[in-house]
Design a protein around this motif. Structure first.
Motif, short mmCIF file in Angstrom:
data_model
loop_
_atom_site.label_atom_id
_atom_site.label_comp_id
_atom_site.label_asym_id
_atom_site.label_seq_id
_atom_site.Cartn_x
_atom_site.Cartn_y
_atom_site.Cartn_z
N ASN A 276 6.75 0.61 8.56
CA ASN A 276 6.60 1.42 7.43
C ASN A 276 7.03 0.61 6.07
OD1 ASN A 276 5.36 4.13 8.19
ND2 ASN A 276 7.20 3.94 9.29
N MET B 45 0.84 -1.18 0.22
CA MET B 45 0.02 0.02 0.16
C MET B 45 0.77 1.16 -0.05
SD MET B 45 -2.90 1.15 -0.28
CE MET B 45 -3.96 -0.33 0.01
N LEU B 46 1.94 1.16 0.72
CA LEU B 46 2.96 2.35 0.82
C LEU B 46 3.40 2.76 -0.81
CD1 LEU B 46 5.20 1.62 3.72
CD2 LEU B 46 3.42 3.56 3.36
N TYR B 47 3.45 1.67 -1.44
CA TYR B 47 4.11 2.30 -2.98
C TYR B 47 2.57 2.75 -3.72
CZ TYR B 47 4.41 1.60 -8.03
OH TYR B 47 4.48 1.62 -9.19
N MET B 48 1.69 1.89 -3.48
CA MET B 48 0.26 2.36 -4.27
C MET B 48 -0.10 3.68 -3.98
SD MET B 48 -1.62 -1.26 -4.08
CE MET B 48 -2.98 -0.83 -4.79
N GLN B 49 0.32 3.94 -2.64
CA GLN B 49 -0.30 5.43 -2.39
C GLN B 49 0.92 6.51 -2.99
OE1 GLN B 49 -0.14 5.27 2.08
NE2 GLN B 49 -2.14 4.39 1.95
N ASN B 50 1.96 6.31 -3.41
CA ASN B 50 2.90 6.92 -3.95
C ASN B 50 3.32 6.76 -5.51
OD1 ASN B 50 3.66 8.89 -1.23
ND2 ASN B 50 3.76 6.69 -0.59
N SER B 51 2.44 5.93 -5.84
CA SER B 51 3.01 5.31 -7.17
C SER B 51 3.06 6.57 -8.28
CB SER B 51 1.83 4.34 -7.66
OG SER B 51 0.82 5.03 -7.61
N GLU B 52 2.52 7.59 -8.24
CA GLU B 52 2.35 8.68 -9.31
C GLU B 52 3.86 9.30 -9.24
OE1 GLU B 52 1.93 10.99 -5.43
OE2 GLU B 52 1.04 9.21 -6.26
N ARG C 270 8.97 12.10 -0.28
CA ARG C 270 7.70 11.03 0.13
C ARG C 270 8.52 10.09 1.37
NH1 ARG C 270 3.45 10.72 -3.21
NH2 ARG C 270 3.52 12.97 -4.34
#
Length: 449
Positions: free
Chosen positions: A253, A24-31, A65
């Protein structure tokens, strides 16, 4: 298409790996990562992108990030995060990965984009020159060579080889003047092809980019305490985040378990082959096109459907009767046609259109030389019709002249049974165009778009 799918595969591989690794940490910052690949694609397609600035911005955004993720107990304002990004070069939170990746990506993309653009320019020049109309003097000479034997009652007698050479050298006088610049262009293309095969091969750079960025993230995690301390010292102590535990640790995290990287799992490209094989193939075709314009009369006249052949010197049409052709063969180029016995050529009036193609080749050759040396070159931005900014170009007006404005043209269709070629011996208006398009369409493959 090969390069475009290579980028798509690299982005897909990174996304899959990071979803498994960071969840989820990547998906929240994938942009942040999506924007990186968007800009790489835009650069490759001719966009107004400065590679070095774009990569610097990527690492600065990634630092912002990650800094928030490793310090969830604090609240950071936009001004504070901007201060954090200024420490990217000084602290080297990602280790040496950003520096190495910048060198590899810039050199690889500069070479790849310039090489593909060079193939496009070469194809465009060939297409344009193939559409140049013959002069009235050339048409008269071709009619005399191909049809007058019928009028003299010699329908089975073909033109003498040397006679054909003088006719074609007169007809293609301006085209032959392309030869010098064309050969320099081909040499420059072959040089840049070496970059595609060497350590800055774009395939070898992009395939493991997910692993390299992951390595950079791991470096940041390992050095998080030192990085945070130095940032707090330089930017000030941040305010505590309301309602969050100050003792939250890094392992909560990040999931640091990585899937082992296996090079054999690399995706299959649309081209169905590796870059090395494609480059080897195109290099062979480029080598075949050396001296194309100066040898074009010989290519046409050695065709047994056009002439009697070089071995038949007595029983051939010499322009007047069935006998040996006596005049000497003219040298190549416009200025050497002043005494051409078969074609009236005005050597004082070079063809303006062909001179423009010579300039187009010269401009592209300069860009290729710059790309070989790792210097970026300017191309038209296909997205907003502005010139792409040079990243580390160091070009001056003398070294990187203004780009010639190209208008896309398409070669006329050629049937698979090649009826056009068979008809070329009796259709002077088609013979030059068909031979040019057929030969150069093989040399300059459309797969390198």
């Amino acid at each position: 298409e090969f390069f475009r799918e290579l980028l798509e595969n690299a982005e897909r591989s990174l996304n899959d790996m990071f979803v498994r690794t960071y969840g989820m940490l990547y998906m929240q910052n994938s942009e942040v990562f999506q924007d990186l690949f968007t800009e790489l694609k835009r650069y490759y397609t001719g966009g107004n992108v400065n590679l070095e600035e774009m990569l610097n911005d990527f690492w600065a955004r990634l630092l912002e990030r990650m800094f928030q993720l490793i310090n969830p107990q604090y609240h950071f304002s936009e001004d504070y995060l901007e201060c954090v990004s200024k420490y990217t070069d000084q602290l080297k939170p990602f280790g040496d990965v950003p520096r190495k990746l910048k060198v590899q990506v810039t050199r690889a993309f500069i070479a790849a984009r310039t090489f593909v653009q060079g193939l496009t320019v070469g194809r465009e020049v060939a297409n344009r020159v193939s559409k140049v109309s013959p002069t009235p003097g050339c048409i008269r000479a071709l009619m005399k060579m191909l049809y007058c034997p019928y009028c003299r009652g010699l329908p089975t007698v073909k033109p003498c080889n040397n006679y054909c050479l003088n006719v074609m050298k007169g007809c293609l006088a301006n085209q032959a003047d392309l030869d010098t610049e064309w050969n320099l262009f081909i040499d420059a293309m072959l040089l840049v092809a070496e970059r595609l095969e060497g350590p800055f091969n774009i395939e070898s750079v992009m395939d493991p980019i997910d692993v390299k960025i992951s390595e950079a993230i791991m470096n940041m995690q390992e050095n998080s305490m030192q990085v945070s301390a130095k940032v707090f010292q330089g930017c000030g102590q941040p305010k505590p985040a309301p309602g969050l535990r100050s003792s939250r640790s890094v392992p909560e995290n990040f999931n640091t378990r990585f899937r082992p990287y296996n090079p054999e799992e690399r995706p299959t490209t649309a081209a169905g082959t590796s870059l090395d094989r494609l480059v080897t193939d195109i290099k062979e075709k480029l080598k075949l096109s050396k001296k194309f314009w100066s040898t074009l009369p010989y290519t046409i006249c050695k065709d047994e459907r056009v002439t009697a052949g070089p071995s038949v010197e007595e029983d051939c049409w010499n322009g007047h009767t069935k006998a040996r052709y006596l005049p000497e063969i003219m040298n190549d180029g416009l200025t050497n046609q002043i005494n051409n016995p078969e074609v009236d050529v005005d050597i004082t009036r070079p063809d303006t259109f062909i001179r423009q193609q010579i300039m187009a080749l010269r401009v592209m050759t300069n860009k290729l030389k710059n790309a070989y040396n790792g210097n970026d070159v300017n191309f038209q931005d296909t997205s907003d019709e502005t010139s792409g900014s040079g990243s580390g170009s160091g070009c001056t007006d003398d070294i990187c002249p203004t780009e010639f404005d190209f208008v896309t043209t398409e070669a006329p269709p050629v049937d698979s049974d090649r009826r056009e070629v068979e008809a070329s011996a009796t259709q002077p208006g088609w013979s030059l165009q068909t031979l040019l398009v057929l030969f150069l369409s093989l040399v300059l493959q459309t797969q390198w778009r």
